[in-house]
Design a protein around this motif. Structure first.
Motif, short mmCIF file in Angstrom:
data_model
loop_
_atom_site.label_atom_id
_atom_site.label_comp_id
_atom_site.label_asym_id
_atom_site.label_seq_id
_atom_site.Cartn_x
_atom_site.Cartn_y
_atom_site.Cartn_z
N HIS A 55 -0.49 4.49 -2.18
CA HIS A 55 -1.25 3.43 -1.50
C HIS A 55 -0.73 2.03 -1.80
CE1 HIS A 55 -3.79 6.97 -1.17
NE2 HIS A 55 -4.17 6.43 -0.02
N HIS A 59 -4.86 -1.98 -2.39
CA HIS A 59 -5.86 -0.95 -2.70
C HIS A 59 -5.84 -0.57 -4.18
CE1 HIS A 59 -5.83 0.57 1.72
NE2 HIS A 59 -6.58 -0.50 1.56
N ASP A 191 -6.04 9.56 6.13
CA ASP A 191 -5.76 8.49 5.17
C ASP A 191 -4.73 7.56 5.80
OD1 ASP A 191 -5.49 6.91 2.96
OD2 ASP A 191 -4.77 8.46 1.62
N PRO A 193 -2.83 4.10 6.73
CA PRO A 193 -2.56 2.77 6.16
C PRO A 193 -3.04 1.63 7.05
CG PRO A 193 -0.51 4.02 6.50
CD PRO A 193 -1.63 4.86 7.04
#
Ligand code: SF4
Length: 200
Positions: A55, A59, A191, A193
């Motif tokens: 990540h 984050h 998930d 970005p």
């Protein structure tokens, strides 16, 4: 009426689904625990290392990690301190807010994170042989379930299409306004970005 009562399970498919999800979460717990023991780390420390590996910097802060893992900031801070002591992570102070810092992996941490990130292999192996239509039905059901749990505030941060401001669902099809693309079920992201929190 408990879903764990076998008599209730016989009458309600919902209860069977709940108990099945519990069994799957048990599989995760066992696999993660095995991985943690291998590295003399706790399960949450392994989860943090894997998260940092995949990540972006914005984050990788204590407050975000606390929301991500549905834990208190104090619990995450303790894990961060332990990982720092073991030289698996480094901290970079925020120039605007001295109390805040960004966390990243050291080379040593990167090696463990990479090795550990495949701890779910046994689960993936069992899915490989499954028919792709069945997998799409499962994915669709799980995405809806996660979105509902997020809405009910049982679980916090989700970076998936169904909770994204760029997502549209009409005429039985999924669409991403950002990518300007119609998405097939197997293209929905869990998930992403580019995820943008839905404006309420
Ligand atoms: S930005 Fe990402 S999460 Fe949002 S709809 Fe598009 S693909 Fe899905």
């Amino acid at each position: 009426m408990s879903s764990f009562n076998p008599i209730i399970q016989d009458k309600k498919i919902d209860s069977k689904i709940v108990v099945s999800l519990e069994r799957i979460s048990e599989a995760f717990r066992v696999l993660l625990w095995d991985e943690s023991k291998k590295n003399s780390l706790s399960p949450i420390q392994i989860q943090i290392l894997i998260f940092l590996l995949f990540h972006s910097k914005d984050h990788c802060k204590v407050s975000y990690l606390a929301k991500e893992f549905n834990m208190t900031k104090a619990t995450i801070s303790d894990s961060i301190k332990a990982l720092h002591r073991k030289e698996l992570i480094k901290k970079e102070s925020d120039t605007k807010d001295t109390r805040s810092y960004t966390i990243s992996l050291t080379n040593k941490g990167m090696v463990i994170a990479r090795q550990s990130s495949i701890f779910t292999k046994p689960l993936e192996k069992t899915l490989e042989s499954m028919d792709s239509t069945k997998k799409e039905v499962i994915l669709d059901g799980l995405l809806n379930l996660i979105a509902s749990l997020n809405k009910a505030e049982v679980i916090t941060i989700q970076r998936m299409c169904t909770t994204c401001n760029n997502y549209l669902f009409s005429n039985n099809s999924h669409y991403c306004k950002l990518l300007e693309l119609e998405l097939k079920t197997n293209e929905l992201r869990i998930d992403c970005p580019e995820h943008a929190i839905k404006e309420l």
